[in-house]
Design a protein around this motif. Structure first.
Motif, short mmCIF file in Angstrom:
data_model
loop_
_atom_site.label_atom_id
_atom_site.label_comp_id
_atom_site.label_asym_id
_atom_site.label_seq_id
_atom_site.Cartn_x
_atom_site.Cartn_y
_atom_site.Cartn_z
N ASN A 5 55.13 -5.56 52.08
CA ASN A 5 56.12 -4.90 51.23
C ASN A 5 57.43 -4.66 51.98
O ASN A 5 58.51 -4.87 51.44
N LEU A 6 57.33 -4.23 53.23
CA LEU A 6 58.55 -4.04 54.02
C LEU A 6 59.26 -5.38 54.20
O LEU A 6 60.48 -5.48 54.07
N ALA A 65 59.92 0.47 52.05
CA ALA A 65 60.59 -0.83 52.05
C ALA A 65 62.05 -0.68 51.65
O ALA A 65 62.93 -1.38 52.16
#
Ligand SMILES: *Cc1c(COP(=O)(O)O)cnc(C)c1O
Length: 390
Positions: free
Chosen positions: A110-111, A137
């Motif tokens: 996600n980041l 994120a």
């Protein structure tokens, strides 16, 4: 000067928000030994019972025989094995996307997506109840974050209308949990897809709790809703929940995957997952596709549980997934009930504010295909006893 860490720790204790870990002896399965006592657990994300499946364990062993234990390097150096590559191809075929790319955790995936796609000044729209990793994120991407009301496409449409100009040079990403982890409901992805199309935005679905569980093939929420790659171009799935192993993937168009390989820092600057874990995941992916009866049994348990809880007059959430929270209201009551269940050998965590809204504390029950109907009945009986005393 540094602050005395004892002070905030003490504050957490006095607010009953101090968290501590229980020690589990043995594999993830309904009957567990935890903190020295035998319990029946209703809190695992191992929805299909693959974390301790003999074929998955055997694949892990074989993988270790072939590749050793540690990957020893990042994917872009020499940590990317034939096992990783085969798993990526299989995940792409499974999800009906052009390509898939492995990450070491869902948090990092996600980041990585937000950081690789968005630049300072770009825009990111998120559901207010998104998982913490999607919120984090936003920070790492430097984009301007706007959080719309939970599952409220109308609120998102208003926000998009106010800020998104098709003729400016800013990019926009809409990202949402596909299945919300504390509530078990689904995001309105069809409507989000048409909004993304109208406003020229990317759309990302985090399907941590849908992969393996939803859809005829178990390919998740997007299969269940019949949404194509053109409609939802960015799919994130985790491997540590229904797939029973560890890690995550992003699936989507070729250009997206190449962009992640070239610039997602959480992809580039970290050691590849062990190849043996990739081999184990290939085995679990095979079971997910070949044994739909696991999903069938799980769905039957969910219905049975919902019927039973409904008859007790308790409040359930709008969920057809294995995440079946019971809303009890006050934090103290959620804690009391969780403790009382534990006294009877049932492990069901209490989820309290600030994780959930004030006055909406709940018992977060999750079901697994490895639970029997009799085990669910045990939980229903214990709940009936609690309702009787309330
Ligand atoms: C668990 C979870 C993640 C993180 O995945 P990990 O592989 O455990 O890091 C991301 N998003 C959602 C919605 C999750 O539930």
């Amino acid at each position: 000067m540094t602050r005395d860490l004892k002070v905030p720790l003490q504050a957490l204790r006095s607010e009953h928000r101090y968290r501590s870990r229980r020690i589990l002896e043995g594999p993830q399965q309904p009957e567990q030994r935890i903190d020295g006592r035998s319990v029946l657990a209703f809190c695992s994300n191992d929805y299909l019972g693959l974390a301790n499946h003999p074929q998955v364990i055997q694949a892990l062993r074989r993988g270790a025989d072939t590749y050793g234990v540690g990957a020893g390097a990042a994917h872009l150096v020499n940590g990317h094995t034939r096992a990783h590559h085969a798993l990526e191809d299989e995940l792409a075929a499974f999800t009906g996307r052009d390509r898939a790319l492995l990450f070491s955790t869902g948090y990092m995936a996600n980041l990585g997506v937000a950081q690789a796609l968005l630049r300072r000044g770009d825009r990111l729209f998120e559901d207010r109840l998104n998982h913490a990793s999607l919120i984090d994120a936003a920070m790492i991407s430097g984009a301007r974050l706007s959080r719309y009301r939970h599952a409220d496409a109308g609120d998102l449409a208003r926000r998009l209308g106010r800020t998104v100009r098709l003729d400016d040079d800013r990019d926009t990403l809409i990202s949402t949990d596909a299945v919300f982890s504390m509530d078990g409901n689904l995001a309105p992805l069809e409507t989000l897809a048409s909004l993304a199309d109208t406003h020229g935005c990317w759309l990302m679905a985090d399907d941590a709790h849908g992969i393996g569980v939803l859809g005829q093939q178990g390919a998740g929420t997007l299969e269940y809703l019949g949404l194509t790659q053109a409609q939802v171009p960015i799919l994130m799935g985790t491997l540590g929940k229904a797939l029973g192993t560890s890690g995550a993937f992003v699936a989507g168009p070729d250009d997206l995957i190449e962009t992640l390989i070239q610039s997602a820092r959480t992809y580039i600057y970290t050691t590849a997952m062990p190849a043996a874990v990739a081999e184990a995941t290939r085995a679990s992916l095979h079971i997910v596709q070949q044994e739909p009866e696991r999903r069938r049994h799980l769905r039957a348990l969910v219905e049975h549980f919902r019927d039973g809880v409904g008859q007790l007059g308790l409040e359930l959430m709008e969920s057809t997934t294995p995440i079946q929270p019971i809303v009890v209201g006050a934090s103290e009551k959620a804690l009391q009930w969780s403790d009382a269940l534990l006294q009877q050998g049932l492990l069901v965590p209490a989820i309290r504010p600030p994780t959930v809204p004030q006055g909406r504390a709940r018992l977060r029950v999750t079901l697994s295909a490895t639970h029997s109907r009799a085990q669910v009945d045990r939980l229903l009986q214990a709940l009936a006893g609690l309702v009787g005393t309330a």
